[in-house]
Design a protein around this motif. Structure first.
Motif, mmCIF file in Angstrom:
data_model
loop_
_atom_site.group_PDB
_atom_site.id
_atom_site.type_symbol
_atom_site.label_atom_id
_atom_site.label_comp_id
_atom_site.label_asym_id
_atom_site.label_seq_id
_atom_site.Cartn_x
_atom_site.Cartn_y
_atom_site.Cartn_z
ATOM 1 N N LEU A 166 43.051 2.730 -14.966
ATOM 2 C CA LEU A 166 41.923 2.723 -14.044
ATOM 3 C C LEU A 166 40.630 2.671 -14.834
ATOM 4 O O LEU A 166 40.419 3.449 -15.765
ATOM 5 N N ASP A 167 39.762 1.727 -14.456
ATOM 6 C CA ASP A 167 38.514 1.498 -15.167
ATOM 7 C C ASP A 167 37.445 1.192 -14.129
ATOM 8 O O ASP A 167 37.484 0.126 -13.514
ATOM 9 N N ALA A 189 42.458 7.011 -17.385
ATOM 10 C CA ALA A 189 41.264 6.575 -16.666
ATOM 11 C C ALA A 189 40.021 7.128 -17.344
ATOM 12 O O ALA A 189 40.066 8.149 -18.016
ATOM 13 N N ILE A 244 41.867 11.901 -17.381
ATOM 14 C CA ILE A 244 40.636 11.296 -16.857
ATOM 15 C C ILE A 244 39.461 11.741 -17.708
ATOM 16 O O ILE A 244 39.307 12.927 -17.998
#
Length: 259
Positions: A166-167, A189, A244
């Motif tokens: 996830l970016d 992420a 994250i």
């Protein structure tokens, strides 16, 4: 580790959202509907680019790869849509012509409603400019998401997707990101931000470790701080872990556990 960038300047966000939300006259609206067939593709790379307007994206397309309804007051904003399939690997591109050179006046609108197939694995690159976006990809087979957001409010629901990468680059406004639900793999992420508010909804029963860098305030009810990280009670107790990293400037970060 990959990063999610969030640049949130409330003044410009409020101006941009108000600017884009003025109702258009009924007689000036153009409406286009287009479906895209998977043509046997077993995986798809998707690129969506909208310069300004409102976006509602979800799963739920059954036989089609994409079902799109595009409503606008300027025919020049009609998106260009292309799909190719090589060796069962598809590439879907949906983009608004003119890049960032889109001037919207009072009464203008540019609304996209997009439904995607739930069963075909997809990598997605999503670029949205000024406006409001609601991206609800729950239960889709999402293998990667890169979101670059401009000015406005952005709600992204990835619950039960188990997306591994996830970016997100979020611009001016508020970002709400839902990563709750069941996870069958690890997540890497990163979120980079400026001024604004980031709210992350996170799972209870999957281990979570969050690193927050920057000058903003942090709300972390249900999380404890351990060696510079915020972790939940399930951290180091589950086979999957959400890693994250959030890099923010002036603003706030809210970490919330699912109910």
């Amino acid at each position: 580790m990959k990063k999610i960038n969030v640049l949130c300047y409330y003044l410009f966000a409020s101006i941009g959202v108000a600017f884009l939300s003025s109702p258009a006259t009924a007689q000036s609206v153009k409406k286009y509907t287009q479906n895209v067939e998977p043509q046997g593709a077993t995986s798809v790379q998707m690129q969506f680019t909208q310069s300004a307007g409102t976006l509602k994206m979800s799963g739920g397309a059954t036989t089609h790869l994409m079902e799109g309804v595009f409503t606008m007051t300027n025919q020049a904003w009609k998106p260009e849509i292309s799909f190719t399939n090589q060796n069962n690997k598809g590439t879907l591109i949906v983009k608004q012509p003119g890049g960032k050179n889109v001037n919207m006046d009072d009464g203008d609108s540019n609304d996209w409603q997009v439904r995607l197939n739930n069963s075909i694995p997809m990598d997605m690159e999503l670029t949205v400019g000024a406006g409001q976006s609601t991206v609800d990809l729950r239960n889709t087979k999402l293998s990667k998401l890169h979101l670059k957001a401009g000015a406005g409010d952005f709600t992204v629901n990835l619950a039960n997707t188990s997306v591994p990468t996830l970016d997100i680059d979020a611009g001016v406004g508020e970002m709400k990101l839902d990563l709750s639900g069941k996870w069958s793999n690890n997540l890497e992420a990163e979120i980079n931000g400026g001024i604004g508010e980031i709210t992350l909804k996170l799972p209870r029963k999957t281990g979570v470790r969050v690193k927050v860098n920057g000058l903003g305030s942090i709300g972390h009810e249900g999380f404890k701080k351990e060696e510079g990280y915020y972790v939940n009670e399930s951290y180091k107790k589950t086979s999957s872990t959400l890693q994250i990293e959030i890099n923010c400037g002036l603003g706030s970060v809210n970490l919330e556990l699912e109910k």
